[in-house]
Design an enzyme around this catalytic site. Sequence first.
Site, PDB file in Angstrom:
ATOM      1  N   TRP A   1     -20.552  15.490  11.403  1.00  0.00           N
ATOM      2  CA  TRP A   1     -19.608  15.089  10.353  1.00  0.00           C
ATOM      3  C   TRP A   1     -20.068  15.643   9.009  1.00  0.00           C
ATOM      4  CZ3 TRP A   1     -17.746   9.333  11.063  1.00  0.00           C
ATOM      5  CH2 TRP A   1     -17.069   9.246  12.296  1.00  0.00           C
TER       6      TRP A   1
ATOM      7  N   GLU B   1      -5.769  -4.202  -0.035  1.00  0.00           N
ATOM      8  CA  GLU B   1      -6.027  -5.309   0.897  1.00  0.00           C
ATOM      9  C   GLU B   1      -7.178  -6.203   0.455  1.00  0.00           C
ATOM     10  OE1 GLU B   1      -5.474  -2.183   1.601  1.00  0.00           O
ATOM     11  OE2 GLU B   1      -4.424  -1.891   3.493  1.00  0.00           O
TER      12      GLU B   1
ATOM     13  N   THR C   1       0.873  -1.184   0.000  1.00  0.00           N
ATOM     14  CA  THR C   1       0.000   0.000   0.000  1.00  0.00           C
ATOM     15  C   THR C   1       0.901   1.221   0.000  1.00  0.00           C
ATOM     16  OG1 THR C   1      -0.065   0.155   2.380  1.00  0.00           O
ATOM     17  CG2 THR C   1      -1.768  -1.182   1.360  1.00  0.00           C
TER      18      THR C   1
ATOM     19  N   LYS D   1     -14.883  17.120  10.800  1.00  0.00           N
ATOM     20  CA  LYS D   1     -15.637  17.071  12.052  1.00  0.00           C
ATOM     21  C   LYS D   1     -15.902  18.493  12.518  1.00  0.00           C
ATOM     22  CE  LYS D   1     -13.794  12.591  13.023  1.00  0.00           C
ATOM     23  NZ  LYS D   1     -12.457  12.078  13.008  1.00  0.00           N
TER      24      LYS D   1
END
Length: 548
Positions: A448, A331, A187, A443
């Site tokens: 949110w 992944e 990654t 935030k």
Amino acid sequence: MYGTMQDVPLLVSRILEHGRTIHGRSTVTTWTGEQEPHRRTFAEIGDRAAQLAHALRDELGVTPGSALGTLMWNNAEHVEAYLAIPSMGAVLHTLNLRLPAEQLVWIVNHADDKVVLANGSLLPLLAPLLPHLPSVEHVVVSGPGDRSLLDGLAPTVHEYEELIAGRPTSYAWPELDERSAAAMCYTSGTTGDPKGVVYSHRSIYLHSMQVNMAESMGLTDKDTTLVVVPQFHVNAWGLPHATFMTGVNMLMPDRFLQPAPLAEMIERERPTHAAAVPTIWQGLLAEVTAKPRDLSSMASVTIGGAACPPSLMEAYDKLGVRLCHAWGMTETSPLGTMSNPPAGLTDEQEWPYRITQGRFPAGVEARLVGPGGEHLPWDGESAGELEVRGAWIAGAYYGGADGEDLRPEDKFSEDGWLKTGDVGVISADGYLTLTDRAKDVIKSGGEWISSVDLENALMAHPDVAEAAVVAVPDEKWGERPLATVVLKEGATADYAALRTFLAQSVAKWQLPERWTIIPAVPKTSVGKFDKKVIRRQYADGELDITQL
Ligand code: ADP
């Protein structure tokens, strides 16, 4: 009681032998930038993969379990490496050629690559790294490029074509444990060191079958797929292996990834499918808007790696090209979801499904986890972190040659699920809508704000080419959104008008106060918006901010 069926290991060599025999006439076409592209059949690729395996074993001393790096574009030789290296029991380690030099060095050393297969055009990148890569004993070079760049460096240099020439075109592929390592991909390491994901033969086999299901990409030997997504970006989303199962022809752009040659490739070769990140499709859209081209052969396009703005889908619908949204990660091999709508709907009814990230295929289980660790319902409203598990989902990261596998707590739950770091909701019928990456959520005063919602809404404005929204610190609210906007050619900035436009689709309290025009959104090594660069530029006072 056990089943009475044969226990045949699911191996990459079986995919290779199936493709070369049953689909021997299918082709891999590699763009050369010259009048005629280069074409090779699956039968030829299969023969050459066997020759490569012989050369690697007999000439370079490659043994089962050794890792081999590939520093290559998408082309026929890279497909040969994809098939030969895992089939002989070694591990294909694709190297992301856009990573900074230090990261590439770190990754090759961590994987302990013994050999690097490189394209000649990438030697200017490889040569300065080699003195820092003590494990690399051999470099095998294919395609045009200046070989003298490697003069005087330690590894032995081989010419790909000379190395494989005259060797046997079949190979007694070993009957491996299907759980053994076949390929690895790191990654990009936006935080901390890069992490290695090691795919097994079994995971690649099962993932390839899923890629081929009608529910997913659903391609056959009547199709040609334009594989723009690099082979170093999660194995080109599994396409080189999946196509060998079903005979899908591959069109490979090599290093010609700019919008103009891509448009030419599509017009001349008429692929029926393509796969790439949104940035590529944005660039191509600008190109064909300036200079119209016929893209209509592409019945479907898989778009993923980052959120696809609905406005981009609409623009391609008008060109007769249907973008199909997919979600995944290094992944997850990467296929995690695809947004094929359920059956029996009108175009209008399909739209709300198309703009989601899609639904989970058989083989990928999903759950949403709230901030307190509670499991949330699939009601289209409860937002939480997505966790997944399945036969092609990573259960750990590679710990290095002498190390143990790594299972960091922030990436794997106690019961073994992968924590994706993506935040979203799932509808009752299993469609995932991502609102943000956990680290990109804004935030603001306990609420949110989805940066992706703001970006999608802004990118629907006719003057906006691209927009990225990031959280910046705010005394009163904790964080507030900063809108960075790239204007289309000839357009001028009118922040108030953009804000009014935005107000049509998002709540008023979410509207950004801070605005700036930038020449281009910074991109990661695989073409995604690199928001940490924007956050840093803001923190360092490099951006010219207008406050509304
Ligand atoms: P990196 O973490 O370096 O970007 P990956 O290619 O593994 O490497 O990125 C996976 C991430 O990309 C996902 O966790 C998700 O945040 C994002 N992503 C992938 N596909 C989509 C999509 N269709 N919509 C939104 N985000 C996506």
